[in-house]
Design a protein around this motif. Sequence first.
Motif, PDB file in Angstrom:
ATOM      1  N   LEU A  43      20.831  -9.454  10.460  1.00  0.00           N
ATOM      2  CA  LEU A  43      20.984  -8.036  10.795  1.00  0.00           C
ATOM      3  C   LEU A  43      20.557  -7.161   9.626  1.00  0.00           C
ATOM      4  CD1 LEU A  43      21.889  -5.881  12.791  1.00  0.00           C
ATOM      5  CD2 LEU A  43      24.196  -6.100  11.843  1.00  0.00           C
ATOM      6  N   LEU A  44      20.908  -7.565   8.420  1.00  0.00           N
ATOM      7  CA  LEU A  44      20.476  -6.830   7.237  1.00  0.00           C
ATOM      8  C   LEU A  44      18.952  -6.849   7.110  1.00  0.00           C
ATOM      9  CD1 LEU A  44      21.428  -5.297   4.730  1.00  0.00           C
ATOM     10  CD2 LEU A  44      21.570  -7.495   3.559  1.00  0.00           C
ATOM     11  N   VAL A  45      18.351  -7.997   7.384  1.00  0.00           N
ATOM     12  CA  VAL A  45      16.882  -8.094   7.339  1.00  0.00           C
ATOM     13  C   VAL A  45      16.268  -7.199   8.408  1.00  0.00           C
ATOM     14  CG1 VAL A  45      14.933  -9.660   7.634  1.00  0.00           C
ATOM     15  CG2 VAL A  45      16.932 -10.408   6.373  1.00  0.00           C
ATOM     16  N   LEU A  46      16.847  -7.174   9.590  1.00  0.00           N
ATOM     17  CA  LEU A  46      16.336  -6.310  10.666  1.00  0.00           C
ATOM     18  C   LEU A  46      16.435  -4.831  10.294  1.00  0.00           C
ATOM     19  CD1 LEU A  46      17.738  -8.081  13.832  1.00  0.00           C
ATOM     20  CD2 LEU A  46      15.357  -7.932  13.119  1.00  0.00           C
ATOM     21  N   ILE A  47      17.513  -4.441   9.655  1.00  0.00           N
ATOM     22  CA  ILE A  47      17.675  -3.037   9.242  1.00  0.00           C
ATOM     23  C   ILE A  47      16.600  -2.654   8.241  1.00  0.00           C
ATOM     24  CG2 ILE A  47      19.186  -1.459   7.970  1.00  0.00           C
ATOM     25  CD1 ILE A  47      21.561  -2.952   9.277  1.00  0.00           C
ATOM     26  N   ALA A  52       9.365  -0.654   8.209  1.00  0.00           N
ATOM     27  CA  ALA A  52       7.941  -1.005   8.229  1.00  0.00           C
ATOM     28  C   ALA A  52       7.794  -2.390   8.852  1.00  0.00           C
ATOM     29  CB  ALA A  52       7.362  -0.978   6.823  1.00  0.00           C
ATOM     30  N   PRO A  53       7.826  -2.484  10.184  1.00  0.00           N
ATOM     31  CA  PRO A  53       7.738  -3.805  10.814  1.00  0.00           C
ATOM     32  C   PRO A  53       6.373  -4.448  10.596  1.00  0.00           C
ATOM     33  CG  PRO A  53       7.786  -2.058  12.462  1.00  0.00           C
ATOM     34  CD  PRO A  53       7.970  -1.408  11.134  1.00  0.00           C
ATOM     35  N   GLY A  54       6.397  -5.760  10.384  1.00  0.00           N
ATOM     36  CA  GLY A  54       5.160  -6.511  10.218  1.00  0.00           C
ATOM     37  C   GLY A  54       4.583  -6.465   8.821  1.00  0.00           C
ATOM     38  N   GLY A  57       6.536  -6.593   2.301  1.00  0.00           N
ATOM     39  CA  GLY A  57       7.513  -6.031   1.369  1.00  0.00           C
ATOM     40  C   GLY A  57       8.917  -5.868   1.935  1.00  0.00           C
ATOM     41  N   PRO A  58       9.082  -5.101   2.993  1.00  0.00           N
ATOM     42  CA  PRO A  58      10.442  -4.929   3.523  1.00  0.00           C
ATOM     43  C   PRO A  58      11.070  -6.226   4.038  1.00  0.00           C
ATOM     44  CG  PRO A  58       8.992  -3.225   4.363  1.00  0.00           C
ATOM     45  CD  PRO A  58       8.136  -4.208   3.629  1.00  0.00           C
ATOM     46  N   LEU A  59      10.260  -7.122   4.552  1.00  0.00           N
ATOM     47  CA  LEU A  59      10.784  -8.394   5.035  1.00  0.00           C
ATOM     48  C   LEU A  59      11.374  -9.199   3.880  1.00  0.00           C
ATOM     49  CD1 LEU A  59      11.134 -10.423   7.381  1.00  0.00           C
ATOM     50  CD2 LEU A  59       8.861 -11.268   6.819  1.00  0.00           C
ATOM     51  N   ARG A 140       3.057 -10.124  11.548  1.00  0.00           N
ATOM     52  CA  ARG A 140       2.251  -9.993  12.772  1.00  0.00           C
ATOM     53  C   ARG A 140       0.964 -10.796  12.691  1.00  0.00           C
ATOM     54  NH1 ARG A 140       4.409  -4.604  14.212  1.00  0.00           N
ATOM     55  NH2 ARG A 140       6.426  -5.235  15.053  1.00  0.00           N
ATOM     56  N   PRO A 141       0.292 -11.022  13.837  1.00  0.00           N
ATOM     57  CA  PRO A 141      -0.789 -11.981  13.987  1.00  0.00           C
ATOM     58  C   PRO A 141      -1.980 -12.052  13.044  1.00  0.00           C
ATOM     59  CG  PRO A 141      -0.081 -11.424  16.142  1.00  0.00           C
ATOM     60  CD  PRO A 141       0.747 -10.633  15.164  1.00  0.00           C
ATOM     61  N   PRO A 142      -2.453 -11.106  12.352  1.00  0.00           N
ATOM     62  CA  PRO A 142      -3.523 -11.586  11.465  1.00  0.00           C
ATOM     63  C   PRO A 142      -2.998 -12.512  10.386  1.00  0.00           C
ATOM     64  CG  PRO A 142      -3.270  -9.202  11.248  1.00  0.00           C
ATOM     65  CD  PRO A 142      -2.324  -9.660  12.300  1.00  0.00           C
ATOM     66  N   VAL A 143      -1.707 -12.460  10.112  1.00  0.00           N
ATOM     67  CA  VAL A 143      -1.088 -13.346   9.137  1.00  0.00           C
ATOM     68  C   VAL A 143      -0.777 -14.670   9.834  1.00  0.00           C
ATOM     69  CG1 VAL A 143       0.910 -13.674   7.625  1.00  0.00           C
ATOM     70  CG2 VAL A 143      -0.067 -11.395   7.919  1.00  0.00           C
ATOM     71  N   ALA A 144      -1.206 -15.758   9.221  1.00  0.00           N
ATOM     72  CA  ALA A 144      -0.928 -17.085   9.790  1.00  0.00           C
ATOM     73  C   ALA A 144       0.515 -17.447   9.471  1.00  0.00           C
ATOM     74  CB  ALA A 144      -1.877 -18.111   9.198  1.00  0.00           C
TER      75      ALA A 144
END
Length: 187
Positions: A43-47, A52-54, A57-59, A140-144
């Motif tokens: 949940l913390l990671v989702l917040i 900036a999804p995908g 850095g934020p991930l 997201r998809p360009p990243v393997a």
Amino acid sequence: MLAVVTAAVPGVLLGLIAAWAGGWTERLLSAISDAFLALPGLLLVLIVTAFAPGVFGPLYLGLALALWVEYFRTTRAAARQRLMLPDVEAARLLGFGPAYILRYHIWPELIAPLTTLFGFGVATVVLAVSALSFVGIGLRPPVAEWGSMMTELLPYYDEAPVQLLLPAGLLFLTVLALLLLTGRKAP
């Protein structure tokens, strides 16, 4: 590994500060770590990734924020226990400074649990990134990435089930290898 190192460094440093200082410093840092423990890790990671999804850095920042508490609590407990032993008290009375005590009395006791936590942390991050990518929140998809590969191959499961099982199998083998390396005894 970047997320785990980013979690380990402040976690260990804050744990050492809390154990060494004690008193209100330890209570304050423990309260902050308890506040982070109140939120489930994903949940913390989702917040954090919601900003900036995908993006990498934020991930990784969210994963590091979820993992630093383990390093803090382990370091604080082991260092506090070690600081109460007679040999550390003798080193203080002989005039040895904090750097000497940390290097020769506390750090050797912390290496084994911290390397174990590091291995488990890397396995946890690999699984978390794959799980988040599988549901479309992570990379997201360009990243393997194995989670997004499984999502892309899911519609073709009836025609080629092995294609879907390849990224899942590689994910399993990677996590298994990390966990087995963690349990390995040092020479």
